[in-house]
Design a protein around this motif. Structure first.
Motif, mmCIF file in Angstrom:
data_model
loop_
_atom_site.group_PDB
_atom_site.id
_atom_site.type_symbol
_atom_site.label_atom_id
_atom_site.label_comp_id
_atom_site.label_asym_id
_atom_site.label_seq_id
_atom_site.Cartn_x
_atom_site.Cartn_y
_atom_site.Cartn_z
ATOM 1 N N GLN A 27 0.768 -1.184 0.033
ATOM 2 C CA GLN A 27 0.171 0.213 0.026
ATOM 3 C C GLN A 27 0.877 1.258 0.078
ATOM 4 N N VAL A 28 0.207 2.272 -0.513
ATOM 5 C CA VAL A 28 0.990 3.623 -0.457
ATOM 6 C C VAL A 28 0.259 4.590 0.235
ATOM 7 N N ARG A 29 0.836 5.355 0.886
ATOM 8 C CA ARG A 29 0.110 6.680 1.495
ATOM 9 C C ARG A 29 -0.271 7.813 0.642
ATOM 10 N N ASP A 30 -1.363 8.281 0.686
ATOM 11 C CA ASP A 30 -1.864 9.333 -0.498
ATOM 12 C C ASP A 30 -1.045 10.707 0.316
ATOM 13 N N GLN A 31 -0.576 11.469 -0.674
ATOM 14 C CA GLN A 31 0.105 12.837 0.039
ATOM 15 C C GLN A 31 -1.010 13.859 0.240
ATOM 16 N N VAL A 32 -2.117 13.776 -0.240
ATOM 17 C CA VAL A 32 -3.176 14.785 0.100
ATOM 18 C C VAL A 32 -3.815 14.327 1.262
ATOM 19 N N ASP A 33 -4.589 13.146 1.025
ATOM 20 C CA ASP A 33 -5.618 12.777 1.893
ATOM 21 C C ASP A 33 -4.906 11.645 3.140
ATOM 22 N N GLY A 34 -3.824 11.331 2.929
ATOM 23 C CA GLY A 34 -3.031 10.565 4.019
ATOM 24 C C GLY A 34 -3.624 9.425 4.209
ATOM 25 N N ASP A 35 -4.435 8.913 3.516
ATOM 26 C CA ASP A 35 -5.013 7.487 3.600
ATOM 27 C C ASP A 35 -4.100 6.402 2.774
ATOM 28 N N TRP A 36 -4.312 5.129 3.185
ATOM 29 C CA TRP A 36 -3.455 4.114 2.462
ATOM 30 C C TRP A 36 -4.334 3.517 1.411
ATOM 31 N N ARG A 37 -3.531 3.146 0.342
ATOM 32 C CA ARG A 37 -4.494 2.617 -0.818
ATOM 33 C C ARG A 37 -3.469 1.853 -1.822
ATOM 34 N N LEU A 38 -4.045 1.189 -2.795
ATOM 35 C CA LEU A 38 -2.863 0.877 -3.879
ATOM 36 C C LEU A 38 -2.355 1.695 -4.677
ATOM 37 N N SER A 75 7.950 2.243 6.030
ATOM 38 C CA SER A 75 8.152 3.376 5.616
ATOM 39 C C SER A 75 7.052 4.304 5.611
ATOM 40 N N ALA A 76 7.222 5.897 5.541
ATOM 41 C CA ALA A 76 5.986 6.827 5.962
ATOM 42 C C ALA A 76 5.238 6.803 4.667
ATOM 43 N N LEU A 123 4.513 2.719 -9.659
ATOM 44 C CA LEU A 123 5.278 1.965 -8.802
ATOM 45 C C LEU A 123 6.347 2.470 -8.242
ATOM 46 N N ARG A 124 7.313 3.314 -9.143
ATOM 47 C CA ARG A 124 8.458 3.890 -8.972
ATOM 48 C C ARG A 124 8.215 5.005 -8.083
ATOM 49 N N ASP A 125 7.383 5.888 -8.437
ATOM 50 C CA ASP A 125 7.363 7.396 -7.848
ATOM 51 C C ASP A 125 6.571 7.293 -6.481
ATOM 52 N N LYS A 126 5.668 6.215 -6.358
ATOM 53 C CA LYS A 126 4.689 6.278 -5.367
ATOM 54 C C LYS A 126 4.977 5.199 -4.259
ATOM 55 N N ALA A 127 5.687 4.254 -4.823
ATOM 56 C CA ALA A 127 6.027 3.173 -3.852
ATOM 57 C C ALA A 127 7.525 2.878 -3.564
ATOM 58 N N GLY A 128 8.296 3.592 -4.421
ATOM 59 C CA GLY A 128 9.809 3.257 -4.440
ATOM 60 C C GLY A 128 10.267 2.183 -4.923
ATOM 61 N N VAL A 129 9.774 1.311 -5.765
ATOM 62 C CA VAL A 129 9.788 0.040 -6.219
ATOM 63 C C VAL A 129 10.039 0.014 -7.749
ATOM 64 N N THR A 130 11.098 -0.899 -8.175
ATOM 65 C CA THR A 130 11.381 -0.672 -9.571
ATOM 66 C C THR A 130 11.682 -2.403 -9.859
ATOM 67 N N GLY A 131 11.934 -2.663 -10.968
ATOM 68 C CA GLY A 131 12.234 -4.220 -11.366
ATOM 69 C C GLY A 131 10.977 -5.026 -11.333
ATOM 70 N N LEU A 132 9.872 -4.615 -11.103
ATOM 71 C CA LEU A 132 8.769 -5.516 -11.065
ATOM 72 C C LEU A 132 8.144 -5.804 -12.605
ATOM 73 N N ALA A 133 7.245 -6.802 -12.554
ATOM 74 C CA ALA A 133 6.767 -6.942 -14.000
ATOM 75 C C ALA A 133 5.335 -7.362 -13.744
ATOM 76 N N PRO A 134 4.528 -6.412 -13.630
ATOM 77 C CA PRO A 134 2.760 -6.413 -13.296
ATOM 78 C C PRO A 134 2.158 -6.779 -14.610
ATOM 79 N N ARG A 135 1.083 -7.636 -14.681
ATOM 80 C CA ARG A 135 0.341 -7.970 -15.670
ATOM 81 C C ARG A 135 -0.913 -7.350 -15.616
#
Length: 216
Positions: free
Chosen positions: A39-50, A117-118, A69-81
């Motif tokens: 999950q990632v935390r929304d920068q405006v509302d502060g809630d947790w979401r996908l 992580s915050a 995924l890179r900008d909001k969760a800080g993860v790379t190298g994934l292969a989503p389908r």
């Protein structure tokens, strides 16, 4: 250049269009833990979401997913389908938003930097409820697909370090399916799809357990 018009004489711009978003359920199973989701935390509302984002003009869906995924969760190298298109006009309280949902399954080690992580976290899917913008529905669909994958194959997404013991494999499948599995029945179902390495590993007291790899 002639402007395109359909049989009713309307141009493409005459039709209302939904905004297009991509949302991704990144699933994992921490060692000894339950089926979990990123999950990632929304920068405006502060809630947790996908993790998700709106698709930019001229951008491919796959590129938008990786960007989110890179900008909001800080993860790379994934292969989503791609998983499913959620198109209920009332699904998102922000307006008419069509979501192209994606699924990825990764070892927990690839998400270790997000734990605590915050801005992002990994939580049990049972606790990831009440999310905005229809993300609960996306997660339910992702979990259903993930569980279906595991009902017909041993560790189909490579979450376990290979080789592994039958006990470790059963533990993974129990975490994914959310139910206890009978050891003998599970072994009979899995052995035809596994290759014994001829090696053994100690798993506490008793005889060392045989090690297996998925049969290619």
């Amino acid at each position: 250049m002639t402007t395109y018009r359909d049989a009713s004489g309307k141009r493409l711009s005459d039709y209302p269009r939904p905004s297009v978003a991509v949302d991704t359920a990144v699933l994992t199973v921490p060692v000894g833990g339950p089926l979990s989701v990123l999950q990632v935390r929304d920068q405006v509302d502060g809630d947790w979401r996908l993790p998700g984002t709106f698709v930019h003009e001229g951008e491919r869906l796959a590129d938008a997913v990786l960007r989110s995924l890179r900008d909001k969760a800080g993860v790379t190298g994934l292969a989503p389908r791609q998983l499913h298109v959620f198109d209920d006009p009332a699904r998102d309280d922000r307006g008419w938003v069509l979501s192209v949902a994606h699924l990825d399954v990764v070892p927990a080690s690839l998400l270790s930097t997000t734990i605590g992580s915050a801005a992002s976290r990994v939580v049990p899917v049972a606790d990831a409820t009440g999310m905005v913008h229809g993300h609960d529905d996306i997660l339910r669909a992702a979990v259903a697909q993930f569980r279906q994958d595991h009902r017909g194959a041993p560790d189909p997404h490579g979450l376990l370090p290979s080789p592994f013991t039958m006990s470790a494999l059963r533990g993974l499948h129990e975490a994914v399916l959310g139910e206890r599995l009978l050891p003998d029945s599970f072994r009979r179902a899995m052995v035809p799809m596994l290759t014994a390495t001829g090696e053994r590993a100690a798993e506490g007291p008793g005889k060392p357990a045989a090690l297996y790899r998925p049969t290619p």
